[in-house]
Design an enzyme around this catalytic site. Structure first.
Site, PDB file in Angstrom:
ATOM      1  N   HIS A   1       0.574  -1.090   0.088  1.00 63.50           N
ATOM      2  CA  HIS A   1      -0.010   0.072   0.077  1.00 63.50           C
ATOM      3  C   HIS A   1       0.878   1.242  -0.117  1.00 63.50           C
ATOM      4  CE1 HIS A   1      -3.752   2.132   2.298  1.00 63.50           C
ATOM      5  NE2 HIS A   1      -3.177   2.721   1.093  1.00 63.50           N
TER       6      HIS A   1
ATOM      7  N   ARG B   1       0.751   4.740   0.795  1.00 62.44           N
ATOM      8  CA  ARG B   1       0.006   5.666   1.407  1.00 62.44           C
ATOM      9  C   ARG B   1       0.420   6.924   0.881  1.00 62.44           C
ATOM     10  NH1 ARG B   1      -3.167   2.847   5.472  1.00 62.44           N
ATOM     11  NH2 ARG B   1      -3.989   5.190   6.115  1.00 62.44           N
TER      12      ARG B   1
ATOM     13  N   ARG C   1       3.993   5.793   4.775  1.00 59.25           N
ATOM     14  CA  ARG C   1       4.372   5.437   6.130  1.00 59.25           C
ATOM     15  C   ARG C   1       4.904   3.931   5.972  1.00 59.25           C
ATOM     16  NH1 ARG C   1      -1.433   4.786   9.170  1.00 59.25           N
ATOM     17  NH2 ARG C   1      -1.727   6.716   8.405  1.00 59.25           N
TER      18      ARG C   1
ATOM     19  N   GLU D   1      -1.992  -1.364  -3.492  1.00 58.77           N
ATOM     20  CA  GLU D   1      -3.118  -0.744  -2.859  1.00 58.77           C
ATOM     21  C   GLU D   1      -2.953   0.787  -3.058  1.00 58.77           C
ATOM     22  OE1 GLU D   1      -4.033  -2.027   0.946  1.00 58.77           O
ATOM     23  OE2 GLU D   1      -3.791  -4.211   0.451  1.00 58.77           O
TER      24      GLU D   1
ATOM     25  N   GLU E   1     -12.242  -6.700  -3.494  1.00 57.32           N
ATOM     26  CA  GLU E   1     -11.863  -7.382  -2.172  1.00 57.32           C
ATOM     27  C   GLU E   1     -12.555  -7.151  -0.877  1.00 57.32           C
ATOM     28  OE1 GLU E   1      -7.358  -7.258  -1.551  1.00 57.32           O
ATOM     29  OE2 GLU E   1      -7.859  -7.245   0.717  1.00 57.32           O
TER      30      GLU E   1
ATOM     31  N   HIS F   1      -7.965  -8.516   5.465  1.00 54.14           N
ATOM     32  CA  HIS F   1      -7.705  -7.833   6.653  1.00 54.14           C
ATOM     33  C   HIS F   1      -7.798  -8.292   7.847  1.00 54.14           C
ATOM     34  CE1 HIS F   1      -7.202  -3.288   7.745  1.00 54.14           C
ATOM     35  NE2 HIS F   1      -7.591  -3.728   9.141  1.00 54.14           N
TER      36      HIS F   1
HETATM   37  N1  PXP Z   1      -6.209  -6.002   1.922  1.00 53.91           N
HETATM   38  C1  PXP Z   1      -6.455  -4.523   1.893  1.00 53.91           C
HETATM   39  C2  PXP Z   1      -6.975  -3.958   0.836  1.00 53.91           C
HETATM   40  C3  PXP Z   1      -5.754  -3.664   2.973  1.00 53.91           C
HETATM   41  O1  PXP Z   1      -5.796  -2.425   3.092  1.00 53.91           O
HETATM   42  C4  PXP Z   1      -4.909  -4.408   4.018  1.00 53.91           C
HETATM   43  C5  PXP Z   1      -4.240  -3.744   5.055  1.00 53.91           C
HETATM   44  O2  PXP Z   1      -3.316  -2.953   4.404  1.00 53.91           O
HETATM   45  C6  PXP Z   1      -4.916  -5.966   3.990  1.00 53.91           C
HETATM   46  C7  PXP Z   1      -5.854  -6.721   3.061  1.00 53.91           C
HETATM   47  C8  PXP Z   1      -4.159  -6.749   4.984  1.00 53.91           C
HETATM   48  O3  PXP Z   1      -4.840  -6.610   6.255  1.00 53.91           O
HETATM   49  P1  PXP Z   1      -3.677  -7.036   7.463  1.00 53.91           P
HETATM   50  O4  PXP Z   1      -2.581  -6.117   7.500  1.00 53.91           O
HETATM   51  O5  PXP Z   1      -4.833  -6.738   8.611  1.00 53.91           O
HETATM   52  O6  PXP Z   1      -3.565  -8.563   7.229  1.00 53.91           O
END
Ligand code: PXP
Length: 244
Positions: free
Chosen positions: A48, A50, A54, A75, A156, A195
Site C-alpha cells: 500500500h 499511502r 508510512r 493498494e 476485495e 484484513h
Molecule cells: N487488503 C487490504 C485492501 C488492506 O488495506 C489491508 C491492510 O493494509 C490488507 C488486505 C491486509 O490486512 P492485514 O494487514 O490486517 O492482514
C-alpha cells in the site's frame, strides 16, 4: 485440494517497510521479504503506497515489480497522484482503498456507490493501461452493484469486522461475506478478501468456495518475528489449502 480451486495468497509486505522506516535506513528490505514470501508459496505480493508513505515508498515499487516473479497488487487511494504512479509502474493490479491520513490502518470499505462519479474516470484510466482494478469494499450488494457498473474486475471484501467479532456476530459476518462472494461471481467479478486474518481465523474465510485470493499482512509479518517469514507463509498456505 483441486488445483482449479486453489486459493491464492497475497502477502502484504507493508509492515516490513514500516520497521525499516522506523530507522530511516534500508533494513529490513521489503523486497527481500517479498522474495522469501514467494519462495515459501505466496502467489502475489501486496503493498500500500499511502499518501504519507508510512509503509512502502515510491522507490520500492520498481523493486517489487522487477525484483520478484510474483504479480504486484498495489493498494492505493483514488487520487490523481496515485493513478499517475500506477500508470508509470503498471503493476499487475491496483486495489483502490479508502484512505484517511489519521487512520492506523484501512478502517472500512470503499464507498464505491457514493463515489461513483469520482471513481469512474480513474478506473477507466487504470483499465486502459492494462491494470486489473480491484475495489476494497464491504461485503454488501449495493457496493457490489457499484463495482460492477464501474467496471472493476475484482472486489476485495474487508474482513475486519469478521476478524474483530466473536460468536453470533462473527457467524453473521461470515455469512455476509460468503453471500457477497457468490453474488460477485454471478456478476462476473472475482472476489478476494482480506484484513485482520490470522492462523486462528483464516479457515472459515478460506473455506468460502468462491473466494479466489486472500491478502494478509500484519499478522504474517508480526508472527515472522518469532517463527521466520518463510515458515509463517508456509503455515498460512497450508491452512488455506486444508480449508478447501
Ligand atoms: N487488503 C487490504 C485492501 C488492506 O488495506 C489491508 C491492510 O493494509 C490488507 C488486505 C491486509 O490486512 P492485514 O494487514 O490486517 O492482514
Amino acid at each position: 485440494m483441486g488445483t482449479l480451486n486453489r486459493l491464492r495468497l497475497g502477502v502484504n509486505i507493508d509492515h516490513v517497510a514500516t520497521i525499516r522506516n522506523a530507522r530511516g535506513g534500508l533494513h529490513p528490505d521489503p523486497i527481500r521479504a517479498a522474495q522469501i514470501a514467494s519462495a515459501a508459496g505466496a502467489d502475489g505480493i501486496t503493498a500500500h503506497l499511502r499518501e504519507d508513505r508510512r509503509h512502502i515508498m515510491d522507490e520500492d515499487i520498481a523493486g517489487l515489480i522487477g525484483g520478484i516473479a510474483l504479480p504486484l497488487n498495489l493498494e492505493m487511494a483514488a487520487t490523481e497522484e496515485m493513478v499517475a504512479i500506477a500508470l508509470r509502474h503498471r503493476p499487475h493490479a491496483a486495489c483502490i482503498v479508502p484512505e484517511r491520513r489519521e487512520e492506523v490502518t484501512t478502517e472500512g470499505g470503499l464507498d464505491a456507490a457514493g463515489q461513483h462519479n469520482h471513481l469512474k474516470p480513474l478506473i477507466s484510466e487504470l483499465r486502459a493501461a492494462g491494470i486489473r482494478v480491484s475495489l476494497f469494499i464491504e461485503p454488501d450488494a449495493r457496493q457490489l452493484d457499484a463495482a460492477a457498473s464501474l467496471g472493476a474486475q475484482v472486489v476485495e471484501f474487508h474482513t475486519g469486522r469478521y476478524a474483530h467479532s466473536e460468536g453470533d456476530e462473527r457467524a453473521v459476518e461470515l455469512r455476509r461475506i460468503a453471500e457477497a462472494a457468490a453474488l460477485a461471481v454471478k456478476n462476473g467479478i472475482e472476489p478476494h478478501a482480506g484484513h485482520g486474518l490470522t492462523f486462528d481465523n483464516v479457515t472459515p474465510i478460506a473455506a468460502i468456495p468462491h473466494i479466489a485470493e486472500l491478502n494478509i499482512g500484519h499478522f504474517l509479518i508480526g508472527e515472522a518475528i518469532f517463527e521466520g517469514l518463510g515458515p509463517v507463509v508456509q503455515r498460512m498456505r497450508q491452512l488455506m489449502d486444508e480449508a478447501r
